[in-house]
Scaffold this active site. Structure first.
Site, PDB file in Angstrom:
ATOM      1  N   ASN A  16       0.880  -1.175   0.000  1.00 35.56           N
ATOM      2  CA  ASN A  16       0.000   0.000   0.000  1.00 35.56           C
ATOM      3  C   ASN A  16       0.912   1.218   0.000  1.00 35.56           C
ATOM      4  O   ASN A  16       1.482   1.571   1.032  1.00 35.56           O
ATOM      5  CB  ASN A  16      -0.901  -0.021   1.239  1.00 35.56           C
ATOM      6  CG  ASN A  16      -1.719   1.257   1.356  1.00 35.56           C
ATOM      7  OD1 ASN A  16      -1.771   2.065   0.426  1.00 35.56           O
ATOM      8  ND2 ASN A  16      -2.367   1.442   2.505  1.00 35.56           N
TER       9      ASN A  16
ATOM     10  N   LYS B 135       0.184   4.238  -0.308  1.00 33.57           N
ATOM     11  CA  LYS B 135      -0.427   5.447   0.292  1.00 33.57           C
ATOM     12  C   LYS B 135      -0.146   6.651  -0.615  1.00 33.57           C
ATOM     13  O   LYS B 135      -0.161   6.502  -1.828  1.00 33.57           O
ATOM     14  CB  LYS B 135       0.065   5.638   1.731  1.00 33.57           C
ATOM     15  CG  LYS B 135      -0.105   4.347   2.549  1.00 33.57           C
ATOM     16  CD  LYS B 135       0.092   4.522   4.021  1.00 33.57           C
ATOM     17  CE  LYS B 135      -0.111   3.184   4.728  1.00 33.57           C
ATOM     18  NZ  LYS B 135      -0.065   3.268   6.176  1.00 33.57           N
TER      19      LYS B 135
ATOM     20  N   HIS C 123      -9.445   1.530   4.519  1.00 36.00           N
ATOM     21  CA  HIS C 123      -8.200   1.661   5.284  1.00 36.00           C
ATOM     22  C   HIS C 123      -8.437   2.581   6.486  1.00 36.00           C
ATOM     23  O   HIS C 123      -9.202   3.540   6.394  1.00 36.00           O
ATOM     24  CB  HIS C 123      -7.078   2.218   4.402  1.00 36.00           C
ATOM     25  CG  HIS C 123      -5.740   2.107   5.048  1.00 36.00           C
ATOM     26  ND1 HIS C 123      -5.296   3.022   5.967  1.00 36.00           N
ATOM     27  CD2 HIS C 123      -4.765   1.164   4.946  1.00 36.00           C
ATOM     28  CE1 HIS C 123      -4.104   2.646   6.399  1.00 36.00           C
ATOM     29  NE2 HIS C 123      -3.749   1.527   5.791  1.00 36.00           N
TER      30      HIS C 123
ATOM     31  N   GLU D  90      -6.765   4.881   7.682  1.00 38.58           N
ATOM     32  CA  GLU D  90      -6.493   6.303   7.417  1.00 38.58           C
ATOM     33  C   GLU D  90      -7.699   6.967   6.764  1.00 38.58           C
ATOM     34  O   GLU D  90      -7.975   8.144   6.989  1.00 38.58           O
ATOM     35  CB  GLU D  90      -5.230   6.431   6.550  1.00 38.58           C
ATOM     36  CG  GLU D  90      -3.981   6.184   7.387  1.00 38.58           C
ATOM     37  CD  GLU D  90      -2.838   5.534   6.634  1.00 38.58           C
ATOM     38  OE1 GLU D  90      -2.824   5.578   5.391  1.00 38.58           O
ATOM     39  OE2 GLU D  90      -1.948   4.970   7.297  1.00 38.58           O
TER      40      GLU D  90
ATOM     41  N   GLU E 137      -5.518  -4.737  10.292  1.00 39.55           N
ATOM     42  CA  GLU E 137      -4.489  -3.736  10.571  1.00 39.55           C
ATOM     43  C   GLU E 137      -4.812  -3.026  11.887  1.00 39.55           C
ATOM     44  O   GLU E 137      -5.629  -2.100  11.911  1.00 39.55           O
ATOM     45  CB  GLU E 137      -4.449  -2.699   9.447  1.00 39.55           C
ATOM     46  CG  GLU E 137      -4.126  -3.276   8.092  1.00 39.55           C
ATOM     47  CD  GLU E 137      -3.487  -2.236   7.170  1.00 39.55           C
ATOM     48  OE1 GLU E 137      -2.462  -2.569   6.569  1.00 39.55           O
ATOM     49  OE2 GLU E 137      -3.996  -1.104   7.067  1.00 39.55           O
TER      50      GLU E 137
ATOM     51  N   GLY F 270       2.581   2.323  10.854  1.00 39.92           N
ATOM     52  CA  GLY F 270       3.567   3.388  10.742  1.00 39.92           C
ATOM     53  C   GLY F 270       4.234   3.749  12.048  1.00 39.92           C
ATOM     54  O   GLY F 270       4.913   4.764  12.156  1.00 39.92           O
TER      55      GLY F 270
ATOM     56  N   SER G 299       3.366  -2.107  10.304  1.00 41.56           N
ATOM     57  CA  SER G 299       4.812  -2.205  10.544  1.00 41.56           C
ATOM     58  C   SER G 299       5.372  -3.582  10.213  1.00 41.56           C
ATOM     59  O   SER G 299       6.297  -4.061  10.869  1.00 41.56           O
ATOM     60  CB  SER G 299       5.151  -1.810  11.989  1.00 41.56           C
ATOM     61  OG  SER G 299       4.791  -0.459  12.234  1.00 41.56           O
TER      62      SER G 299
HETATM   63  P1  13P Z   1       3.029   0.384   7.682  1.00 45.08           P
HETATM   64  O1  13P Z   1       3.526  -0.913   7.096  1.00 45.08           O
HETATM   65  O2  13P Z   1       3.775   1.584   7.208  1.00 45.08           O
HETATM   66  O3  13P Z   1       2.872   0.301   9.159  1.00 45.08           O
HETATM   67  O4  13P Z   1       1.537   0.583   7.083  1.00 45.08           O
HETATM   68  C1  13P Z   1       0.650  -0.454   7.171  1.00 45.08           C
HETATM   69  C2  13P Z   1      -0.548  -0.095   6.385  1.00 45.08           C
HETATM   70  O5  13P Z   1      -1.292   0.789   6.745  1.00 45.08           O
HETATM   71  C3  13P Z   1      -0.780  -0.813   5.128  1.00 45.08           C
HETATM   72  O6  13P Z   1      -2.046  -0.546   4.634  1.00 45.08           O
END
Ligand code: 13P
Length: 244
Positions: A9, A11, A94, A96, A166, A172, A213
């Site tokens: 992903n 982002k 997601h 976010e 997640e 992150g 992560s």
């Molecule tokens: P990270 O791997 O940067 O923690 O992000 C995970 C994520 O949100 C994947 O959709």
């Protein structure tokens, strides 16, 4: 039975030039992968990514999709627009988007059912916040999000839908759920699918990834767990070597 699926992903990262560079490096590194490999990229990189992975084992994904066919929805993208670019997978719900853009269980469900009807494969994200975890609400939240996302999804579609667990507190942050904890929490999600569609469908047809992560150091341990069918990778998907 359930083929592992590793999806990046990206982002809001990578320009067109960076997309060509990253995928140029990635293609040979994952050419022999046993897992299904997907890169979910920003809309502006979809065309370039499609060109860069043409004829390879890497599949193309987007990061969101709207439920309407077309119309006055400034800033949104339809399923047909994605399909035309060769997109196969699409991340939906997601954290976010839930956190910053008003995504709800209801809008997640509208996107999921539209995506499936159009022939896109949703990667549906679920996961609890730190506060929800500390208040003992993990199961309640995951059952609600899973049932919400799968409303009106018929059993025939189960092979075409992936779930990504997640935990929001692990995204992150460098904090990963322990492999055992991720495994046990994913079992709750699979149990919810079993209640909706039966044990056999839940065991054989629904792949559930871990995300948060995940990186070269912890991937092996996470992937060794029986419930974990792959990863949805953020930060580590931006470096070809780490992702591969
Ligand atoms: P990270 O791997 O940067 O923690 O992000 C995970 C994520 O949100 C994947 O959709």
């Amino acid at each position: 039975m359930r083929r592992p699926i590793i999806a990046g992903n990206w982002k809001m990262n990578n320009t067109k030039a960076q997309t060509y560079a990253l995928l140029g490096e990635l293609v040979p590194l994952v050419a022999d992968a046993e897992a299904e490999v997907v890169v979910c990229v920003p809309y502006t990189s979809i065309w370039a990514a499609g060109e860069a992975i043409k004829g390879t084992n890497i599949k193309l994904g987007a990061e969101n999709v709207h439920w309407a066919d077309k119309g006055a929805f400034t800033g949104e993208i339809s399923a047909d627009m994605l399909l035309e670019q060769g997109v196969e997978y699409v991340i939906i719900g997601h954290s976010e988007r839930r956190q910053y853009f008003g995504e709800t269980d209801e809008t997640v469900n509208k996107r999921v059912t539209t995506a499936l009807a159009k022939g896109l494969k949703p990667i549906v994200c679920v996961g609890e916040t730190l506060e929800e975890r500390e208040n003992g609400k993990v199961e309640e939240v995951l059952v609600r999000q899973t049932e919400g996302a799968f409303k009106d999804v018929v059993a025939a579609e189960l092979d075409n839908i992936v779930i990504a667990y997640e935990p929001v507190w692990a995204i992150g942050t460098g904090k990963t759920a322990t492999a055992q904890d991720a495994n046990d929490t994913i079992a709750i999600i699979r149990g919810t699918i079993a209640k909706l569609y039966g044990e056999k469908n839940a065991e054989e047809r629904v792949r559930i990834q871990y995300g948060g992560s995940m990186n070269p150091k912890n991937a092996k341990e996470l992937m060794a767990m029986p419930q974990i069918d792959g990863g949805l990778i953020g930060g580590a998907s931006l470096k070809a070597v780490d992702f591969s």
